[in-house]
Design an enzyme around this catalytic site. Structure first.
Site, PDB file in Angstrom:
ATOM      1  N   GLU A  10      -0.139 -13.964  -4.298  1.00 55.95           N
ATOM      2  CA  GLU A  10      -0.253 -12.791  -3.544  1.00 55.95           C
ATOM      3  C   GLU A  10      -0.454 -11.459  -4.329  1.00 55.95           C
ATOM      4  OE1 GLU A  10       1.388 -12.626   0.254  1.00 55.95           O
ATOM      5  OE2 GLU A  10       0.903 -10.606   0.696  1.00 55.95           O
ATOM      6  N   ARG A  11      -1.887 -10.946  -4.181  1.00 54.21           N
ATOM      7  CA  ARG A  11      -1.941  -9.500  -5.038  1.00 54.21           C
ATOM      8  C   ARG A  11      -1.974  -9.820  -6.522  1.00 54.21           C
ATOM      9  NH1 ARG A  11      -4.342  -7.465  -0.702  1.00 54.21           N
ATOM     10  NH2 ARG A  11      -2.903  -7.022   0.858  1.00 54.21           N
ATOM     11  N   GLU A  14       6.127  -7.422   8.281  1.00 56.39           N
ATOM     12  CA  GLU A  14       4.962  -7.966   8.227  1.00 56.39           C
ATOM     13  C   GLU A  14       4.792  -9.186   8.698  1.00 56.39           C
ATOM     14  OE1 GLU A  14       2.753  -5.398   4.813  1.00 56.39           O
ATOM     15  OE2 GLU A  14       3.532  -7.221   4.280  1.00 56.39           O
ATOM     16  N   ASP A  21       3.578   2.398   0.126  1.00 58.95           N
ATOM     17  CA  ASP A  21       3.097   1.238  -0.402  1.00 58.95           C
ATOM     18  C   ASP A  21       2.498   1.067  -1.745  1.00 58.95           C
ATOM     19  OD1 ASP A  21       3.146  -1.534  -0.649  1.00 58.95           O
ATOM     20  OD2 ASP A  21       1.544  -2.020   0.990  1.00 58.95           O
ATOM     21  N   GLU A  46      -2.017  -3.695  -7.365  1.00 56.22           N
ATOM     22  CA  GLU A  46      -2.707  -4.086  -5.915  1.00 56.22           C
ATOM     23  C   GLU A  46      -3.873  -2.761  -5.530  1.00 56.22           C
ATOM     24  OE1 GLU A  46       0.014  -4.647  -2.872  1.00 56.22           O
ATOM     25  OE2 GLU A  46      -1.430  -4.515  -1.318  1.00 56.22           O
ATOM     26  N   TRP A  87      -2.050   0.491   9.708  1.00 53.70           N
ATOM     27  CA  TRP A  87      -2.951  -0.273   8.436  1.00 53.70           C
ATOM     28  C   TRP A  87      -4.196   0.311   8.277  1.00 53.70           C
ATOM     29  CZ3 TRP A  87      -1.678  -6.139  10.102  1.00 53.70           C
ATOM     30  CH2 TRP A  87      -0.523  -6.358   9.813  1.00 53.70           C
TER      31      TRP A  87
HETATM   32  O1  GCW Z   1       1.738  -3.879   0.288  1.00 52.76           O
HETATM   33  C1  GCW Z   1       1.953  -4.894   1.016  1.00 52.76           C
HETATM   34  C2  GCW Z   1       1.089  -5.948   0.484  1.00 52.76           C
HETATM   35  C3  GCW Z   1       1.342  -7.268   0.756  1.00 52.76           C
HETATM   36  C4  GCW Z   1       2.969  -7.522   0.468  1.00 52.76           C
HETATM   37  C5  GCW Z   1       3.582  -6.534   0.873  1.00 52.76           C
HETATM   38  C6  GCW Z   1       5.188  -6.515   0.445  1.00 52.76           C
HETATM   39  C7  GCW Z   1       3.931  -9.501  -0.345  1.00 52.76           C
HETATM   40  O2  GCW Z   1      -0.304  -5.571   0.781  1.00 52.76           O
HETATM   41  O3  GCW Z   1       0.641  -8.154   0.234  1.00 52.76           O
HETATM   42  O4  GCW Z   1       3.170  -9.057   0.678  1.00 52.76           O
HETATM   43  O5  GCW Z   1       3.268  -5.127   0.589  1.00 52.76           O
HETATM   44  O6  GCW Z   1       5.593  -5.725  -0.400  1.00 52.76           O
HETATM   45  O7  GCW Z   1       5.943  -7.264   1.379  1.00 52.76           O
END
Ligand code: GCW
Length: 735
Positions: free
Chosen positions: A197-198, A320, A394, A422, A571
């Site tokens: 992920e990312r 999330e 974020d 990211e 979002w």
């Molecule tokens: O910013 C978001 C990311 C998700 C990530 C989440 C997190 C792992 O886009 O991909 O999930 O943060 O930090 O939990």
């Protein structure tokens, strides 16, 4: 890297390792540099022959005075490094050289070190610290690297080698160093199917299909981390899969832990909160349910049977879509404590993430973590660390520091940085994050008056916490250069160095990394370091200047999409920038969401007041009229446009700087960076043109002099799509 690690392994059976200088030769061994696989550990021989002779005369012969698998690693590392850096070949020999010039060990392992250093001198350095000294022994100046533990000696050895790689003289080496935080951890967002992920550097390093069979790559990973003091790794994604806690996977995890252990690295896992249901056959994961608690205790006991030094769990709960204690009307403290109680008998910890999301769309998303967690201060067990992202949103190119730092004096608080970029151009854009990390660490929370920096909250010195840590979301993958680009390696490096010592400057770390990675040529070093130091402000300028945030593509987070509006408002870029005919920016003052009230008074007042808020956070805290004058005397509109242009101009300057050093480094790494800078320049223009045209639909103002007109219509930019979650997201149709 491979040859060195092989070398270390082949010696592991020797009871004592004595390295003797036998013969001299000047043979550089730089194979593997060109791809970047060697990272900052290439040990290029100096171009300065006098310096090489000095190193040989001052440090050889050498002795690693101790027996353990960690000392075997120290021996292998010093041997291979010194062969290259002195141009002398060694062979291993017994008995030890009668008059060693370099002695490495602990007080326990080495009588030489015992004779030089009193116990009291080493004790304050803890398990990981070390000293380097040059006492006179029988009339000779001897260099000693001493620590309380074998791993401390490994860190000290890497510190010595750093000096040599930077071509520094070794005639007056005195160093005393101990890490300021205890847990210095990489968080891998790696899935069991090897997607990341990312992640922008290939597949996951962890090859679950072949584990518990191990591979060289795991050793090289551990070695690189140890060289910068990283002592923990969370193997799995915070969006967790409970399967990693099944016996089949735990055997694989144990195999990795065995590889990492002699490098001082502990393994941690992400714990999916609903694991008791998913793999435990229970009907609930309620943290106060006796069967659930017993299940976690048994699971943790099982883990420690195969991994006696297991570090603990990292948990993302009620965020999330992840399960968590609130599913059972329990608090985050209830959830964290249930796991902490299972881990406590084994000295394991829980790192509980503060990155939470309510299911209902909030008036201001950045307020949630503070609102959720501050009432819980004092309720967490002593082996729980609350892990909070550097900013309240974020991982944006720039955010103010997270208001939770300092606001929970009875709770151990870790900071979470994101090393993988990211929101900052992923693999291709050259952005040195040392500047971002240290900007946050130096930020003053004022919770205990001036000087209450985020760093001092994190290291426990401000509020007295003893559990301390720093986490970085890893940018590492299976690519031959590890991180997707040469310069992304610097961000891994900078994270480790700052986790060890947050007082280091971004500039000094960039200087070290450049010298170790590329060259000691003074002009090239100056040029590269300068590029690195301007790169962070460049990305802020061409993506999100003046406090804008989250106006990137809504899923991939790669290119600009300020127009995007999703069903879930928080979002959506439009939720964050709030552009309208009057102006742009999120009002977080008392007239707006009042997020500013979450900061201690001096910070709050500074941010709340239009006359004192720094321009860099202006639109984060205020909705500002398009034609309002800023401190510069320019209108907001003009200032915004000029910042976007400045971002593009800086990337162009970086291109010129990079071109000027052609020939100073190998062609392969030169070319990759050259080509990536061309992508970055093109995409900086994309950002500038798309965002300014979009905002112009509200401001209706002309672009100021000095800003290049956009190449395409707004609808052209709006039509560009980037695929989600592709290995290397690229967006078709960019000019
Ligand atoms: O910013 C978001 C990311 C998700 C990530 C989440 C997190 C792992 O886009 O991909 O999930 O943060 O930090 O939990």
């Amino acid at each position: 890297m491979e040859s060195r690690a092989r070398c270390a392994r082949s010696r592991s059976s020797r009871p004592h390792i004595w390295l003797l200088v036998l013969l001299a030769s000047l043979g550089p061994s730089s194979a593997g540099h060109a791809q970047g696989y060697q990272l900052w550990l290439g040990y290029r021989p100096s171009r300065n022959l006098a310096r090489m002779r000095e190193y040989a005369a001052s440090l050889l012969p050498m002795v690693v005075d101790g027996q353990s698998s960690t000392f075997d690693i120290v021996s292998g590392e010093l041997h291979d490094a010194l062969e290259s850096l002195t141009g002398r070949d060694f062979v291993l020999s017994r008995p030890p050289p009668p008059k060693p010039q370099l002695v490495v060990g602990t007080r326990e392992s080495s009588s030489t070190i015992r004779s030089i250093l009193a116990a009291g001198e080493l004790a304050p350095l803890g398990t990981d610290g070390f000293v380097i000294r040059q006492p006179l022994i029988e009339g000779r100046r001897v260099t000693i690297v001493a620590a309380n533990t074998d791993v401390g000696a490994l860190y000290g050895s890497f510190a010595l080698l750093r000096e040599l790689q930077m071509d520094r003289p070794v005639d007056s080496l005195v160093m005393t160093s101990a890490p300021r935080v205890k847990r210095r951890i990489l968080d891998h967002w790696d899935n069991l199917d090897r997607t990341v992920e990312r992640g922008y550097a290939g597949r996951s390093l962890w090859d679950w299909a072949t584990l518990p069979a191990t591979s060289r790559r795991y050793v090289d990973y551990a070695r690189a981390n140890a060289s910068i003091g990283i002592n923990g790794t969370v193997l799995t994604n915070v969006n967790a899969n409970a399967r990693v806690l099944t016996p089949e996977y735990l055997a694989k995890v144990a195999a990795l832990a065995n590889v990492f252990r002699p490098y001082g690295i502990k393994v941690y896992l992400t714990a999916r909160f609903s694991a008791p249901i998913e793999i435990g056959g229970l009907t609930t994961a309620d943290p106060l349910d006796a069967k659930v608690r017993a299940w976690w205790r048994a699971k943790v006991d099982e883990i420690y049977r195969s991994i006696p030094d297991f570090g603990g769990f990292l948990v993302k709960a009620n965020s999330e879509g992840q399960p968590g204690p609130q599913d059972y009307h329990r608090s985050h403290a209830d959830g964290a404590n249930a796991l902490a109680d299972a881990l406590a008998p084994h000295h394991g910890v829980v790192m509980w993430r503060a990155f939470v999301y309510s299911n209902a769309v909030p008036t201001d998303r950045v307020k949630q973590a503070y609102d959720e967690f501050t009432p819980l201060d004092g309720q967490f067990r002593s082996n729980v660390l609350l892990q909070t992202k550097n900013g309240p949103l974020d991982f944006q190119p720039r955010e103010p520091f997270h208001p939770l730092f300092g606001a929970m004096p009875k709770t151990a608080q870790m900071i979470e940085f994101q090393i993988t970029k990211e929101y900052l151009g992923e693999d291709t854009h050259l952005v040195y994050l040392g500047s971002l990390f240290s900007e946050v660490l130096k930020a003053d929370t004022y919770v205990r008056g001036p000087g209450s920096t985020v760093a001092r909250v994190i290291d426990g010195s401000l509020q007295g916490q003893t559990e301390t840590g720093m986490a970085g979301v890893s940018n590492i993958g299976s690519d031959s250069n590890w991180t997707g680009s040469q310069f992304n390696q610097a961000n891994w490096y900078a994270f480790g160095r700052l986790a060890w010592d947050h007082t280091l400057t971004a500039a000094s770390i960039a200087d070290e990394w450049t010298r170790m990675t590329f060259t000691n040529d003074p002009v090239a070093v100056r040029t590269i370091v300068h590029m690195m130091l301007v790169s962070r402000e460049a990305v802020v300028n061409y993506m999100t200047p003046l406090g804008l945030a989250h106006i990137m593509g809504t899923t991939h987070h790669y290119g600009p999409a300020p127009w995007a509006k999703l069903a879930r408002a928080d979002w959506s870029p439009v939720y964050y920038h709030r552009a309208d005919s009057a102006g742009v920016g999120f009002d977080r003052t008392a007239e707006g969401s009042n997020a500013v009230a979450q900061y201690a008074p001096p910070v709050r007042n500074r941010y709340a007041d239009r006359s004192t808020v720094p321009d860099s956070s202006l639109l984060w805290f205020h909705h500002v009229g398009w034609s309002e004058r800023l401190r510069s005397g320019r209108t907001l509109w003009d200032e915004l446009a000029l910042h976007y242009q400045a971002g593009v101009d800086t990337v162009r300057a970086m291109q010129r700087e990079w071109n000027s050093i052609r020939g100073s480094i190998d062609e392969q790494r030169f070319t990759q960076t050259h080509d990536y800078l061309a992508i970055q320049e093109r995409e900086a223009r994309w950002w500038r043109d798309a965002v300014l045209q979009y905002f112009q639909t509200f401001s209706h103002l002309p672009l100021p002099a000095g800003v290049e007109p956009p190449a395409h219509s707004l609808s052209y930019y709006m039509a560009i799509r980037c695929p989600r979650d592709e290995h290397k997201p690229r967006c078709d149709g960019i000019p």
